[in-house]
Design an enzyme around this catalytic site. Sequence first.
Site, PDB file in Angstrom:
ATOM      1  N   LYS A  55     -21.229  27.466  36.522  1.00 19.94           N
ATOM      2  CA  LYS A  55     -20.912  26.401  37.475  1.00 19.94           C
ATOM      3  C   LYS A  55     -20.210  25.236  36.781  1.00 19.94           C
ATOM      4  CE  LYS A  55     -24.857  27.554  40.390  1.00 19.94           C
ATOM      5  NZ  LYS A  55     -26.193  27.143  40.863  1.00 19.94           N
ATOM      6  N   CYS A  71     -26.318  23.000  36.879  1.00 17.32           N
ATOM      7  CA  CYS A  71     -27.737  23.373  36.796  1.00 17.32           C
ATOM      8  C   CYS A  71     -28.005  24.578  37.684  1.00 17.32           C
ATOM      9  CB  CYS A  71     -28.630  22.229  37.279  1.00 17.32           C
ATOM     10  SG  CYS A  71     -28.555  20.748  36.297  1.00 17.32           S
ATOM     11  N   ASP A  72     -29.051  25.291  37.331  1.00 18.97           N
ATOM     12  CA  ASP A  72     -29.541  26.348  38.199  1.00 18.97           C
ATOM     13  C   ASP A  72     -31.042  26.488  37.957  1.00 18.97           C
ATOM     14  OD1 ASP A  72     -28.229  28.591  40.027  1.00 18.97           O
ATOM     15  OD2 ASP A  72     -30.038  29.383  39.086  1.00 18.97           O
ATOM     16  N   SER A  73     -31.798  26.623  39.033  1.00 14.86           N
ATOM     17  CA  SER A  73     -33.251  26.756  38.935  1.00 14.86           C
ATOM     18  C   SER A  73     -33.709  28.045  39.579  1.00 14.86           C
ATOM     19  CB  SER A  73     -33.956  25.583  39.633  1.00 14.86           C
ATOM     20  OG  SER A  73     -33.643  24.358  39.032  1.00 14.86           O
ATOM     21  N   GLY A 108     -31.955  25.789  34.225  1.00 15.73           N
ATOM     22  CA  GLY A 108     -30.907  25.858  33.212  1.00 15.73           C
ATOM     23  C   GLY A 108     -29.950  24.697  33.390  1.00 15.73           C
TER      24      GLY A 108
END
Length: 196
Positions: A55, A71-73, A108
């Site tokens: 991203k 970000c990624d969760s 992340g």
Amino acid sequence: MRFVLASQSPSRRMILESGGVTPIQHPAHIDEDALLETLSDESPATTVCALARAKATVVAEQFPDDVVVGCDSMLLLDGKLQGKPLTVDSTIERWKTQRGKTAELLTGHAVCFQGKWVEETISTTIHFGDVSDKDIVAYAQSGEPLQCAGAFTLEALGGWFIDRIEGDQTSVIGLSLPLLRRALYSFGLSASDFWR
């Protein structure tokens, strides 16, 4: 120099705004499912960080002189990564599985500034409450958890159903301010450079 958030998440924006920063929100559109297939042999922490990097990479190309964060969760429950539930029925099913359990919320982060990168996954332990069926259905029907990793928000209605967390609260909401501070320092910048 600006702070660019490669996300449309209102929670991530709220964290930054509460911390004095007005970000540019520029969501990155990537094929997450296709990327997840290529990451099937990777660890959960590596997987969420790779999604965040993908991203941020898309957006950094358009904002080369600004600080860009992706970000990624995802929730690691019973050894399996869980994404957003997306539907009321999936949310109800997920909550019936996770109530009373402990899981890890992995967020992340990929932060870029002028070609330099800081990438890290923050893991926070979530202790889910033993929630009643009635509350699970009402929460799912509220719509709040449908677009959330782990099918919950810590900062809103979902706060009723989390007994405790161990770790970085801002990371659970979606973006770790301590990690961002360390990233900015590594770039020779200060958090206060971005305060409005």
